[in-house]
Design a protein around this motif. Structure first.
Motif, PDB file in Angstrom:
ATOM      1  N   LEU A 228      -9.449 -18.375  14.684  1.00  0.00           N
ATOM      2  CA  LEU A 228      -9.356 -19.184  15.973  1.00  0.00           C
ATOM      3  C   LEU A 228      -8.521 -18.963  17.339  1.00  0.00           C
ATOM      4  N   VAL A 229      -8.064 -18.389  17.957  1.00  0.00           N
ATOM      5  CA  VAL A 229      -6.544 -18.782  18.988  1.00  0.00           C
ATOM      6  C   VAL A 229      -6.713 -19.446  20.162  1.00  0.00           C
ATOM      7  N   ILE A 230      -6.437 -20.160  20.235  1.00  0.00           N
ATOM      8  CA  ILE A 230      -5.874 -21.081  20.439  1.00  0.00           C
ATOM      9  C   ILE A 230      -5.638 -21.034  22.038  1.00  0.00           C
ATOM     10  N   ARG A 388     -13.293 -13.490  15.449  1.00  0.00           N
ATOM     11  CA  ARG A 388     -12.337 -14.141  16.232  1.00  0.00           C
ATOM     12  C   ARG A 388     -12.705 -14.413  17.449  1.00  0.00           C
ATOM     13  N   ALA A 389     -12.454 -15.844  17.603  1.00  0.00           N
ATOM     14  CA  ALA A 389     -12.474 -16.274  19.182  1.00  0.00           C
ATOM     15  C   ALA A 389     -11.452 -16.495  19.701  1.00  0.00           C
ATOM     16  N   ALA A 404      -6.149 -20.553  12.510  1.00  0.00           N
ATOM     17  CA  ALA A 404      -6.127 -20.854  13.481  1.00  0.00           C
ATOM     18  C   ALA A 404      -4.622 -20.088  13.807  1.00  0.00           C
ATOM     19  N   VAL A 405      -4.540 -19.805  15.124  1.00  0.00           N
ATOM     20  CA  VAL A 405      -3.720 -19.397  15.988  1.00  0.00           C
ATOM     21  C   VAL A 405      -3.541 -19.771  17.393  1.00  0.00           C
ATOM     22  N   VAL A 406      -2.232 -20.864  17.544  1.00  0.00           N
ATOM     23  CA  VAL A 406      -1.750 -21.495  18.986  1.00  0.00           C
ATOM     24  C   VAL A 406      -1.011 -20.404  19.559  1.00  0.00           C
ATOM     25  N   ARG A 423      -6.969 -26.508  12.913  1.00  0.00           N
ATOM     26  CA  ARG A 423      -8.345 -25.413  13.277  1.00  0.00           C
ATOM     27  C   ARG A 423      -8.219 -24.761  12.003  1.00  0.00           C
ATOM     28  N   GLY A 424      -7.415 -24.314  10.911  1.00  0.00           N
ATOM     29  CA  GLY A 424      -7.625 -22.976  10.357  1.00  0.00           C
ATOM     30  C   GLY A 424      -7.334 -24.619   8.485  1.00  0.00           C
ATOM     31  N   SER A 425      -8.175 -23.841   7.798  1.00  0.00           N
ATOM     32  CA  SER A 425      -8.562 -24.306   6.966  1.00  0.00           C
ATOM     33  C   SER A 425      -7.204 -23.207   5.415  1.00  0.00           C
TER      34      SER A 425
END
Length: 440
Positions: A228-230, A388-389, A404-406, A423-425
């Motif tokens: 997930l890319v935030i 990859r969202a 998770a990428v912030v 968001r990242g596990s």
């Protein structure tokens, strides 16, 4: 899993993304789908008042409006439930009610759940630090004064089960500590984070763009892993640009599908700029469209001065100019999609558009009406999420991925920051100018 009654449990949350996440968890736990009904609070409210519009005291036209009045819909649903008109229907349809992410309930949504709880045993789950939604003219319900007063607190989770189950308990414990730090209005120190947390330093230079792209392209831990890319919550365009630049990335779309509805509303087939509108719309959904070059080539071909044969997309554009019909619009979009080097990074909007074109081409409905109908149907349905969202905290909240990428952590307030970090596990990549994250 232990629910054995004949009637299903009604499970509600706030977003389609959240619905998809819950469905995935239930499928992973092998819960029989017949044991639950899953949807969003607003989606359920719309379905309820659409079934009983007279009792709810609402004009059915409001449900299919270009911009539905959700406050009016929520009020109608709460009024319908509070009046006791459908209590027997609820009791005969569901065994109980469970609402996830309850901290995101607005005052009017809380009124809906509160009224429904008179007929169904009800449990609500939430974390006030993750309250990030804002409903124009409908503020969030107060956790202490509204939620806890009606639904007394029974249990507080103090173990990071998601991370434990993912084999990353150290990361989970660090996030629990980070939560308390934010509640105390103190900064999170990334320098003391565990190895699963990677800090990408930004310095405000032109090089930040490359750093952000590299971060957004962080590999998943295995072939079936998810990322997930935030991005910036205030700029859907920046999220879309990031998705267009990162291989395999796909945007998570807001349920209002505004770009589609605006396109369907503004497209006038007889207008001189109709071709430009269609091609530019394609350029907002796919990479490699080459809007200016395609339009220029069409002009050259129309003048008969071209030195080479038209490509598939160019031929479809010429056919559209000659025909000016909705089927020709669909053929043009599909031809553009098939161009070499083209990649769709907004597939939800594309699929909805093609479906709307099919629906409106058969007659009886305009493209705008078809787009609105598809949008409203989508509010009730969960969407499959890509590997990859790219999205915002608002769109990705309730979801979980391996990574998770912030992208701009130091621009987020405490609640949005905590949502992003959790968001990242198994891995967390944080981009910021400083390792000290205060949650402004």
């Amino acid at each position: 899993m232990r629910h054995g009654q004949s009637k299903p449990i009604l499970l509600l949350t706030h977003t389609n993304a959240g619905v998809a996440a819950l469905r995935k968890r239930l499928e992973h736990a092998r819960v029989d789908p017949s044991r639950y009904r899953l949807g969003t609070v607003d989606g359920w409210a719309m379905k309820l008042v659409a079934t009983f519009p007279a009792r709810a005291g609402i004009d059915p036209a409001l449900l299919a409006a270009l911009r539905p009045d959700y406050n009016a819909i929520r009020e109608a649903a709460a009024r319908l439930l509070a009046g006791g008109h459908v209590g027997d229907v609820l009791a005969s349809s569901y065994a109980r009610l469970w609402v996830d992410e309850y901290q995101d309930c607005s005052v009017r949504q809380h009124a809906i759940i509160q009224a429904a709880s008179a007929f169904l045993p009800t449990c609500v789950v939430g974390d006030p630090l993750q309250a990030i939604f804002g409903f124009g003219g409908d503020p969030l319900a107060s956790w202490q004064d509204d939620v806890c007063r009606h639904f007394p607190r029974l249990f507080t989770l103090d173990r990071p089960w998601r991370w434990i189950n993912a084999g990353a308990e150290v990361l989970g414990q660090w996030l629990l500590q980070a939560r308390q730090v934010l509640l105390n209005r103190q900064p999170i120190n990334l320098a003391s984070a565990p190895p699963a947390v990677q800090w990408v330093q930004l310095d405000g230079s032109a090089g930040d763009h490359a750093r952000l792209l590299q971060a957004a392209g962080t590999a998943a831990p295995h072939r079936d892993g998810t990322v997930l890319v935030i991005g910036d919550s205030t700029s859907p365009q920046s999220q879309q640009r990031m998705a267009s630049l990162v291989p395999g990335a796909v945007t998570v779309e807001a349920v209002d599908l505004r770009d589609l509805v605006d396109f369907a509303t503004g497209l006038q087939l007889a207008a001189p700029e109709a071709l430009r509108r269609v091609v530019e719309f394609c350029g907002r959904l796919m990479t490699g469209v080459g809007v200016a070059a395609l339009l220029e080539r069409v002009e050259i071909l129309r003048r008969g001065t071209a030195r080479r044969e038209p490509s598939l997309a160019e031929a479809a554009a010429l056919a559209f100019e000659a025909e000016r019909s909705l089927p020709a619009v669909k053929r043009l979009i599909e031809a553009v999609r098939q161009q070499p080097g083209t990649r769709v990074f907004r597939p939800i909007v594309l699929r909805a558009c093609l479906t709307a074109l099919d629906t409106s081409s058969t007659g009886g409905t305009t493209l705008q009406e078809a787009a609105i109908r598809i949008r409203e149907q989508g509010r009730m349905q969960a969407r499959a999420l890509p590997r990859r969202a790219v999205g915002s905290t608002l769109l990705l909240k309730g979801l979980e991925a391996h990574v998770a990428v912030v992208l701009a952590a130091d621009t987020l307030n405490a609640s949005n920051l905590y949502v992003a970090l959790t968001r990242g596990s198994t891995q967390l990549v944080v981009c910021s100018r400083t390792p000290q994250l205060l949650g402004r």
